[in-house]
Every structure is written in C-alpha cells, then in structure tokens.
Design an enzyme around this catalytic site. Structure first.
Site, PDB file in Angstrom:
ATOM      1  N   ASP A 149       0.915  -1.202  -0.134  1.00 57.17           N
ATOM      2  CA  ASP A 149       0.156  -0.186   0.046  1.00 57.17           C
ATOM      3  C   ASP A 149       0.894   1.080  -0.094  1.00 57.17           C
ATOM      4  OD1 ASP A 149      -1.651   2.145   0.499  1.00 57.17           O
ATOM      5  OD2 ASP A 149      -2.840   1.047   1.933  1.00 57.17           O
ATOM      6  N   SER A 197       2.295  12.079 -15.206  1.00 61.36           N
ATOM      7  CA  SER A 197       0.958  12.401 -16.430  1.00 61.36           C
ATOM      8  C   SER A 197       1.186  13.729 -16.982  1.00 61.36           C
ATOM      9  CB  SER A 197      -0.367  12.451 -15.421  1.00 61.36           C
ATOM     10  OG  SER A 197      -1.462  12.852 -16.370  1.00 61.36           O
ATOM     11  N   TYR A 235      -6.818  15.581  -9.613  1.00 62.55           N
ATOM     12  CA  TYR A 235      -5.762  14.707 -10.144  1.00 62.55           C
ATOM     13  C   TYR A 235      -4.664  15.322 -10.509  1.00 62.55           C
ATOM     14  CZ  TYR A 235      -3.729  11.388 -13.481  1.00 62.55           C
ATOM     15  OH  TYR A 235      -2.956  10.436 -14.215  1.00 62.55           O
ATOM     16  N   LYS A 281      -0.610  15.272  -9.695  1.00 60.27           N
ATOM     17  CA  LYS A 281       0.445  14.854 -10.473  1.00 60.27           C
ATOM     18  C   LYS A 281       1.623  16.035 -10.465  1.00 60.27           C
ATOM     19  CE  LYS A 281      -0.698  10.703 -11.746  1.00 60.27           C
ATOM     20  NZ  LYS A 281       0.299   9.713 -11.471  1.00 60.27           N
TER      21      LYS A 281
END
Length: 261
Positions: free
Chosen positions: A56, A131, A144, A148
């Site tokens: 994890d 990304s 998101y 990133k």
C-alpha cells in the site's frame, strides 16, 4: 551481483508492462501492488526471476520494508513509482475521500517510494510515472492534475538534489497522455473526463512502457508523450485567460469522442 528492479502498481496495466520489460532486460523484478494477488500474477508470467510483494503506497514503512527486501536480493538499480489512481470531477464536486486518496496515492505514495529507493540504491534510475495532467491545469481533473503536478515538482527537485550531492541516481519523470488502461475505462463514463479524450487517440500501454524503458540509463529526465500535447498543456499555465476561453471548446471535442457519450 544481481540487478534488482522494484515496480509499484505492478499488478496490471503500465506497471505490469514495465515489470515485463525490466525482466526482459535481466533484472530480478520485485512486483508490488496493493492487490497482492495481482502482483503475484504478474510475477508468475515474467521470463526472469521475480518476487511479488503486497504494498500500500500510502504507508512509508511498507515502502521501506519492500526496499530492504529488494536489497537482500541484489543491487537495486531501478525503482519504478507507477502506482496511482485517476478520478475526474468538477473541482467543487470531488468528495473528501477522492481528494485525500488522490494525494495520498499519487503524490505521497510517489514521495515515499522515492525516499525508500534512495535509502537502498547506490546507483541507478528512479522512474516516476506521472502524467500529462501534471504540466498544467486540466479542468475536470483538477484534483488529479494537482496531485501529479506536485509529483512532477518533487521528481525534478529530487533529481537536482541527488546531482548536487554527487549521488549517481537519476530521477526520471514520464508524463503520458491518456492511456488505455482499466483506470481510464473506469472514468470514461463521466462527462468530467472529456479532456482525456481530446487527443487524436488514446495511447497504448506498450507505447508508454517503451518510452519509460528508453529513459533508463539515458540523459533524459523528463519525457512527455506525445511531446506536442505537453506544449499545449503548458500554454494553459502561462495564458490562463486564453485557457479559460478555449478549454471548454476543446472539452466539447473530447465529449464527442468520449466512449459512451
């Protein structure tokens, strides 16, 4: 001594592809994933020696345990921080859990992985799968993209700090556009995912894997795939007024291309 590579999020998609490519290159690959069974499935089909471990990425202690286990197998020369999640929503609609999980996994998970890697690596490459969304504002992917962007900033700072300390470890940041993975398919039904489909096509996993592997051992610290999409995304950062007008029109193109729209 055996060269060892660690891959997080290796149970499927890009992570599984990178694990295979690193195995082909002769590494003993430590495949990790929060889904331990998925990590084992990847490890079982690799052509070379492999070890599967549950991880994890939100847990820094678990990262350190994986790093020590990998170091016991040989010389850790590659560490890939690939684990991540993708959520899309208007910035004001993201739930508390979405915000927290996105940063815990995409940002803190990558940072914890880098720190564990640096602890056990004498030389080699840390490859961070970031990304395209980390290069500039991406409406519909605000949380998101922010996670990133932070991951990219950390990657570049760590790369510079390691160089200043004369440690022969390079940190690579790979920033692909939308990729045909389970993560993308899971959000394709949401209108807020429209910007993910504004490119001419969605990238294939093999393309991203090849780009990442090509960075290892090279002089390249940052790669955007495709490069022209990176310049377009950066424009939104330096010309926010222009972006506010143009981006909704671009998103409408993506909405027409979005599967199931």
């Amino acid at each position: 001594m055996t060269d060892v590579a660690v891959v997080t999020g290796g149970g499927r998609g890009i992570g599984a592809g990178l694990a295979r490519a690193l195995s082909d290159r002769g590494h003993h690959v430590v495949v990790t994933d929060v889904d331990g069974a998925a990590a084992q499935r990847t490890a079982d089909v690799l052509p070379g020696p492999a070890t599967a471990l549950p991880l994890d990425v939100r847990d820094p202690g678990a990262h350190r345990a994986v790093a020590l286990a990998a170091a016991d197998l040989g010389d850790v020369t590659v560490w890939v921080n690939n684990a991540g999640i993708l959520s899309t929503a208007a910035a004001w609609d993201a739930t508390d859990d979405e915000v927290t999980s996105t940063f815990e996994i995409n940002t803190l998970g990558l940072i914890h992985g880098c720190r564990a890697a640096v602890d056990v690596m004498r030389r080699g490459d840390i490859l961070n799968v970031v990304s395209l969304s980390g290069l500039g504002p991406t409406p519909g992917l605000a949380v998101y993209g922010a996670s990133k962007a932070a991951a990219l900033s950390y990657s570049q700072a760590l790369h510079t700090e390691l160089g200043g300390a004369r440690r022969p470890i390079r940190v690579r940041a790979l920033c692909p556009d939308a990729v045909s993975t389970e993560l993308l398919r899971a959000v394709a039904g949401r209108p807020s995912s429209a910007l993910l489909f504004t490119g001419p096509r969605v990238l294939e996993v093999d393309e991203v894997v090849a780009a990442g592997i090509a960075m290892i051992g090279s002089k390249r610290q940052l790669r955007v795939l495709p490069a022209w999409r990176g310049w377009l995304t950066r424009t939104q950062s330096v010309l926010p007024g222009f972006a506010r007008v143009v981006t909704p029109a671009v998103a409408r193109i993506g909405e027409r291309r979005r599967p199931g729209a």
